[in-house]
Design an enzyme around this catalytic site. Structure first.
Site, PDB file in Angstrom:
ATOM      1  N   GLU A 257       0.805  -1.108  -0.042  1.00  0.00           N
ATOM      2  CA  GLU A 257       0.230   0.124   0.000  1.00  0.00           C
ATOM      3  C   GLU A 257       0.813   1.294  -0.036  1.00  0.00           C
ATOM      4  O   GLU A 257       0.685   2.175  -0.685  1.00  0.00           O
ATOM      5  CB  GLU A 257      -0.957  -0.107   1.030  1.00  0.00           C
ATOM      6  N   GLU A 258       1.967   1.409   0.749  1.00  0.00           N
ATOM      7  CA  GLU A 258       2.887   2.267   0.850  1.00  0.00           C
ATOM      8  C   GLU A 258       3.405   2.590  -0.619  1.00  0.00           C
ATOM      9  O   GLU A 258       3.465   3.915  -0.998  1.00  0.00           O
ATOM     10  CB  GLU A 258       3.865   1.970   1.625  1.00  0.00           C
ATOM     11  N   ARG A 259       3.728   1.761  -1.306  1.00  0.00           N
ATOM     12  CA  ARG A 259       4.409   1.903  -2.731  1.00  0.00           C
ATOM     13  C   ARG A 259       3.327   2.249  -3.755  1.00  0.00           C
ATOM     14  O   ARG A 259       3.736   3.186  -4.507  1.00  0.00           O
ATOM     15  CB  ARG A 259       5.096   0.798  -3.140  1.00  0.00           C
TER      16      ARG A 259
END
Length: 385
Positions: free
Chosen positions: A244-246
């Site tokens: 999700e961060e990426r």
């Protein structure tokens, strides 16, 4: 993939940015900090800090396509530091807590983060372990009903203003190659706890309006109930959280690159050199045409990875590709556009200069380009082991 509801999230986000953020960016850039609690509270009141989070804790309970719309809209900010700080709150410090935290832990920390009443940090990187997540050395030793935490975390976004950190640390067993993926845990650590020192604010090349700190932990005692999920599963949880961060990092810079591109088209139309507009040179035209093509390709890849996530497919490959592609394109696009501006592009207030500084981090943070390439090579079966 997008509906009227997605468009409403975009409009709400962009209106807040135009009214509450962009008029103050130059002031916050000069000060080296923005008022995180004030800004996050405004976003929380609009329901924008918990788009994918459970409704029982104040979230909207929507799928990640809605978070993509929000992340992409954050790119309307005239700097890169504040979108990064928001992403730490929504896509880096809280996904594992939302998935695996106890009900009490979610009520104490997730719900206030969604409401914008608390500012969160993610504590993974250390001076000797940035992209090498398995190499961290910060420890949390069990002591009765508590953990005693010792070590330090480096490059912590929201570090001087945060209320708590989602901390990855070694909780048991040897930290060797055989155990390094099963001896780590995620623990919520309040940053006002005795033994926490986060006075060292780092002086960065870009993203200057976002505060970044070194955080030291000296026998910091926290309840064992602050453990997220199961002990020893922290590395696995963090790897899941990275996807999700990426995707957030990829989506959040699309609009920023588009701003630089549009500003450059306008500037090269107006700027005269050797008796004609700079844009009238075929080299400039072709270069800008290619940059726009690359930008739309990066957007399509990011959208595809998001569609895969929403469909429940493994997004490790596409998310890594989207992160790699957008990060590298940001470097090329801002550098090329700055060159077309000439001396004016080197001025701090120009959009190419601003995002040349700010977006350079994306090839480092959230997993360096080289880590993305390793993941992609492994997923494509190019590595023997």
């Amino acid at each position: 993939m997008f509906t009227h509801e997605h468009d409403e999230i975009r409009r709400t986000t962009e209106r807040y940015i135009e009214e509450q953020v962009n008029p103050h960016v130059l002031e916050w850039e000069a000060a080296g900090i923005f008022p995180a609690h004030e800004l996050f509270k405004g976003l929380g009141d609009l329901g924008l800090l918990g788009i994918t989070k459970p409704e029982e804790y104040g979230g909207l309970g929507l799928d990640y396509s809605y978070q993509l719309a929000f992340a992409e809209s954050l790119g309307r900010m005239t700097c890169g530091g504040i979108p990064m700080a928001v992403g730490v709150q929504t896509d880096m410090a809280t996904p594992a807590l939302a998935r695996y935290g106890s009900d009490q832990l979610k009520r104490d920390y997730l719900a206030p983060a969604i409401a914008g009443d608390q500012v969160a940090c993610i504590g993974v990187s250390e001076p000797g372990a940035g992209s090498d997540v398995a190499g961290i050395k910060t420890t949390a030793r069990r002591d009765g009903d508590d953990y005693l935490i010792n070590g330090q975390k480096m490059w912590i976004t929201n570090g001087t203003q945060g209320d708590w950190v989602c901390l990855l640390c070694v909780t048991g067993g040897p930290n060797d190659d055989k155990a390094k993926h099963s001896n780590k845990s995620l623990i919520v650590v309040p940053l006002d706890a005795p033994g926490v020192n986060r006075e060292t604010k780092l002086d960065k090349l870009g993203q200057r309006s976002s505060d970044t700190a070194i955080i030291f932990f000296d026998n910091v005692r926290v309840p064992a109930t602050n453990l997220i999920g199961e002990e020893g599963q922290g590395f696995t949880y963090q790897m899941q959280q990275f996807q999700e961060e990426r995707l957030f990092l990829a989506a959040s810079i699309l609009q920023a690159m588009e701003r630089v591109y549009d500003d450059t088209v306008e500037y090269t139309r107006e700027r005269q050199a050797f008796g004609k507009g700079v844009i009238d040179n075929q080299y400039v035209q072709f270069t800008l045409a290619e940059l726009k093509t690359e930008l739309e390709a990066a957007r399509a890849l990011t959208y595809q990875a998001t569609a895969d996530l929403v469909a429940g497919r493994d997004v490790t490959l596409n998310a890594s590709m989207a992160k790699l592609k957008t990060s590298r394109l940001a470097r090329t696009l801002t550098d090329t556009c700055l060159q077309f501006w000439g001396g004016q592009g080197y001025m701090a207030e120009s959009s190419p200069a601003q995002f040349y500084r700010d977006l350079r981090l994306h090839s480092i943070g959230g997993g360096a380009d080289e880590i993305m390439l390793q993941i992609i090579a492994k997923k494509l079966g190019l590595r023997s082991r």
